[in-house]
Design a protein around this motif. Structure first.
Motif, PDB file in Angstrom:
ATOM      1  N   THR A 164      61.777  79.476  22.600  1.00 14.26           N
ATOM      2  CA  THR A 164      63.147  79.999  22.537  1.00 14.26           C
ATOM      3  C   THR A 164      63.643  80.214  21.111  1.00 14.26           C
ATOM      4  O   THR A 164      64.702  80.807  20.907  1.00 14.26           O
ATOM      5  CB  THR A 164      64.137  79.045  23.243  1.00 14.26           C
ATOM      6  OG1 THR A 164      64.107  77.765  22.593  1.00 14.26           O
ATOM      7  CG2 THR A 164      63.773  78.871  24.709  1.00 14.26           C
ATOM      8  N   ILE A 186      67.698  88.003  28.336  1.00 15.78           N
ATOM      9  CA  ILE A 186      67.121  86.992  29.228  1.00 15.78           C
ATOM     10  C   ILE A 186      66.927  85.684  28.471  1.00 15.78           C
ATOM     11  O   ILE A 186      67.311  84.600  28.932  1.00 15.78           O
ATOM     12  CB  ILE A 186      65.769  87.476  29.811  1.00 15.78           C
ATOM     13  CG1 ILE A 186      65.985  88.738  30.647  1.00 15.78           C
ATOM     14  CG2 ILE A 186      65.132  86.372  30.659  1.00 15.78           C
ATOM     15  CD1 ILE A 186      64.697  89.340  31.178  1.00 15.78           C
ATOM     16  N   GLY A 187      66.334  85.783  27.284  1.00 12.36           N
ATOM     17  CA  GLY A 187      66.146  84.591  26.471  1.00 12.36           C
ATOM     18  C   GLY A 187      67.466  84.001  26.008  1.00 12.36           C
ATOM     19  O   GLY A 187      67.658  82.783  26.024  1.00 12.36           O
ATOM     20  N   THR A 188      68.394  84.880  25.624  1.00 13.67           N
ATOM     21  CA  THR A 188      69.717  84.409  25.187  1.00 13.67           C
ATOM     22  C   THR A 188      70.435  83.687  26.311  1.00 13.67           C
ATOM     23  O   THR A 188      71.078  82.653  26.106  1.00 13.67           O
ATOM     24  CB  THR A 188      70.571  85.601  24.708  1.00 13.67           C
ATOM     25  OG1 THR A 188      69.879  86.291  23.667  1.00 13.67           O
ATOM     26  CG2 THR A 188      71.929  85.118  24.201  1.00 13.67           C
ATOM     27  N   GLY A 189      70.313  84.220  27.526  1.00 14.05           N
ATOM     28  CA  GLY A 189      70.965  83.607  28.684  1.00 14.05           C
ATOM     29  C   GLY A 189      70.463  82.204  28.947  1.00 14.05           C
ATOM     30  O   GLY A 189      71.256  81.294  29.233  1.00 14.05           O
ATOM     31  N   PHE A 190      69.142  82.021  28.830  1.00 13.60           N
ATOM     32  CA  PHE A 190      68.584  80.682  29.068  1.00 13.60           C
ATOM     33  C   PHE A 190      69.064  79.687  28.013  1.00 13.60           C
ATOM     34  O   PHE A 190      69.458  78.563  28.335  1.00 13.60           O
ATOM     35  CB  PHE A 190      67.054  80.733  29.072  1.00 13.60           C
ATOM     36  CG  PHE A 190      66.423  79.367  29.137  1.00 13.60           C
ATOM     37  CD1 PHE A 190      66.487  78.615  30.296  1.00 13.60           C
ATOM     38  CD2 PHE A 190      65.794  78.822  28.026  1.00 13.60           C
ATOM     39  CE1 PHE A 190      65.930  77.336  30.358  1.00 13.60           C
ATOM     40  CE2 PHE A 190      65.226  77.561  28.075  1.00 13.60           C
ATOM     41  CZ  PHE A 190      65.300  76.823  29.246  1.00 13.60           C
ATOM     42  N   SER A 196      68.068  74.129  22.067  1.00 20.06           N
ATOM     43  CA  SER A 196      67.614  74.116  23.455  1.00 20.06           C
ATOM     44  C   SER A 196      66.994  72.774  23.832  1.00 20.06           C
ATOM     45  O   SER A 196      66.922  72.422  25.009  1.00 20.06           O
ATOM     46  CB  SER A 196      66.598  75.247  23.701  1.00 20.06           C
ATOM     47  OG  SER A 196      65.440  75.065  22.898  1.00 20.06           O
ATOM     48  N   ALA A 249      62.692  85.763  25.439  1.00 23.29           N
ATOM     49  CA  ALA A 249      62.897  85.471  24.018  1.00 23.29           C
ATOM     50  C   ALA A 249      61.708  85.909  23.171  1.00 23.29           C
ATOM     51  O   ALA A 249      61.867  86.591  22.149  1.00 23.29           O
ATOM     52  CB  ALA A 249      63.165  83.978  23.830  1.00 23.29           C
ATOM     53  N   GLY A 269      63.222  82.418  30.588  1.00 22.55           N
ATOM     54  CA  GLY A 269      63.870  82.477  29.284  1.00 22.55           C
ATOM     55  C   GLY A 269      62.867  82.619  28.158  1.00 22.55           C
ATOM     56  O   GLY A 269      63.089  83.384  27.210  1.00 22.55           O
TER      57      GLY A 269
END
Length: 459
Positions: free
Chosen positions: A276, A49-53, A281, A212, A208
């Motif tokens: 993150t 989820i964090g990687t996707g953001f 980012s 993360a 995200g």
């Protein structure tokens, strides 16, 4: 005056909406830490989820850099000005990297955080696994700046490749003169579109941040934090001293700005990085905010993207302290001469690993493998807390690049000091909805499209 008056009534509404967004990010970070401590196995599975953001943000970096540099250079009539900015930037980056290494060296020798730790076979295997095959030597790194095709610079996600193509396009449009104006206007509209997409993506930040932070907390756990607390605390303190004493003094002496006021303006970007663990980012937002602050487009477009590869102050401090920590833990403390030689080598090696995922740990392992292979086994000691240290690394890198942009803008006289004072005083709020000064752009359009607007008005 008219442009300021026009934006004043709409600013509170825009700020209110994004205000709730960043409150949600803070809540998400707290929930992520709680989940990571209560259910660590489940928390680790939330990492995608964090990687996707972060990947959503990264996909916007190349087009934003391209548009910013092309518009900045294309509108400047003298190419020498751009060359001067780049030369000053690279010189400053080298000096600050050496300062960061020096500070880390002093603190590391005082604290001696690795003394008394044992290195097991499992730790040795973990350390060897960190030597990334993606890391490049200096020659490969320099050749890698040239993309296979112009388009691959955007699809490959390489910041320096995008920077090269944008510089070439900007200089070409500069040479075209009036014939390049329609292209510049097209790029300007694309930039507005890209920033609007980025503003939409930012609404996924709480989700995200939750994923993360939960994954980081769940994977490290309390045991790793307790056993390596000395290194972590020492590293955080060193970063703090570097940012607020070294960078703070430079910012005050050169630009006359208070670093706390400056960082308050960048508060949301720091929160985004903290949640993150990635300074990338916040790269697009840093570009937008530095332009809003009053730094010229050429300075922002060249300094920020280049700094993300060459001005890694936090990474320099990390590699210094981690190297000393590992050598102490392995029972082979280095003499001062050995330390300086290793760190100068790592200074060069860090440029070859720029852009590699988890660059701090990968660069450290790769550099040790090349310069002092016996120490690679000890890298496994810090794998457990690397993610927590990466936050301080990312925050310090970001702070260094933000300060560098203002300093270089001041040295090249490419900064509007009056606007800086207004922005930092809150009189010209940043437009969180578009991430741009639409009223400024509109003014430029009006100046160049006066006849067209008259016709529209008549209609």
């Amino acid at each position: 005056m008219a442009s300021t008056t026009n934006t004043a009534p709409t600013a509170p509404a825009k700020r209110d909406r994004t205000h709730y967004l960043y409150i949600a990010v803070i809540v998400a970070v707290a929930l992520g830490i709680a989940v990571g401590l209560i259910a660590p196995d489940f928390a680790v599975e939330l990492k995608p989820i964090g990687t996707g953001f972060v990947n959503l943000i990264k996909m916007m970096i190349s087009p934003i850099i391209f548009c910013t540099i092309v518009l900045g250079i294309g509108s400047v009539r003298k190419a020498a000005k751009v060359g001067a900015v780049g030369g000053i930037a690279l010189g400053y980056f080298l000096i600050m990297s050496l300062v960061a290494l020096g500070i880390g060296l002093v603190v590391g020798n005082i604290v001696e955080p690795g003394t008394g730790l044992a290195v097991t076979d499992a730790i040795k295997e973990t350390g060897q696994a960190q030597v990334s095959p993606e890391a490049k030597d200096t020659t490969e790194f320099l050749l890698g700046i040239i993309p296979t095709t112009i388009v691959s610079a955007f699809t490959g996600g390489e910041v320096l490749q995008t920077l090269l193509v944008a510089l070439l396009a900007g200089f070409a449009l500069q040479a075209m003169g009036n014939a390049g104006t329609p292209i510049l206007r097209g790029v300007e509209h694309i930039q507005r579109l890209v920033f609007r997409i980025l503003a939409m993506v930012m609404w996924a930040a709480p989700v995200g941040a939750f994923g993360a932070i939960a994954a980081v907390t769940g994977s490290a756990g309390l045991d790793a934090l307790k056993s390596l607390a000395v290194l972590m605390v020492g590293f955080y303190i060193t970063c703090f001293l570097f940012v607020f004493i070294v960078l703070g003094a430079l910012l005050k002496i050169v630009a006359g700005l208070n670093i706390f006021t400056f960082f308050k303006y960048l508060g949301r970007e720091f929160l985004l990085i903290l949640s993150t663990s990635s300074s990338e980012s916040a790269l697009p937002r840093l570009i937008a905010k530095m332009e809003h602050l009053g730094v010229s487009k050429p300075v922002v477009g060249i300094t920020v993207p280049t700094g993300y590869s060459f001005n890694l102050d936090g990474t320099m401090i990390y590699m210094t302290m981690a190297s000393l920590f590992i050598s102490d833990a392995m029972g082979t403390p280095m003499a001062i001469g050995e330390q300086i030689a290793l760190l100068l080598f790592l200074l060069v090696a860090s440029k070859g690993a720029a852009g590699v995922t988890g660059a701090g740990l990968a660069t450290l392992a790769g550099g040790l493998q090349s310069h002092k292979p016996a120490l690679v086994d000890g890298v496994g000691l810090i794998v457990g807390i690397d993610r927590f240290m990466s936050e301080a690394r990312a925050l310090t890198n970001f702070a260094g690049n933000a300060v560098a942009t203002v300093l270089i803008g001041t040295w090249t006289k490419e900064i509007d000091k009056g606007r800086v004072e207004q922005v930092l005083a809150g009189q010209l709020p940043f437009d969180e909805k578009t991430l741009q000064d639409d009223h400024v752009v509109a003014g430029d359009d009006a100046a160049s499209d006066a006849d067209g607007e008259k016709e529209l008005a008549k209609a």
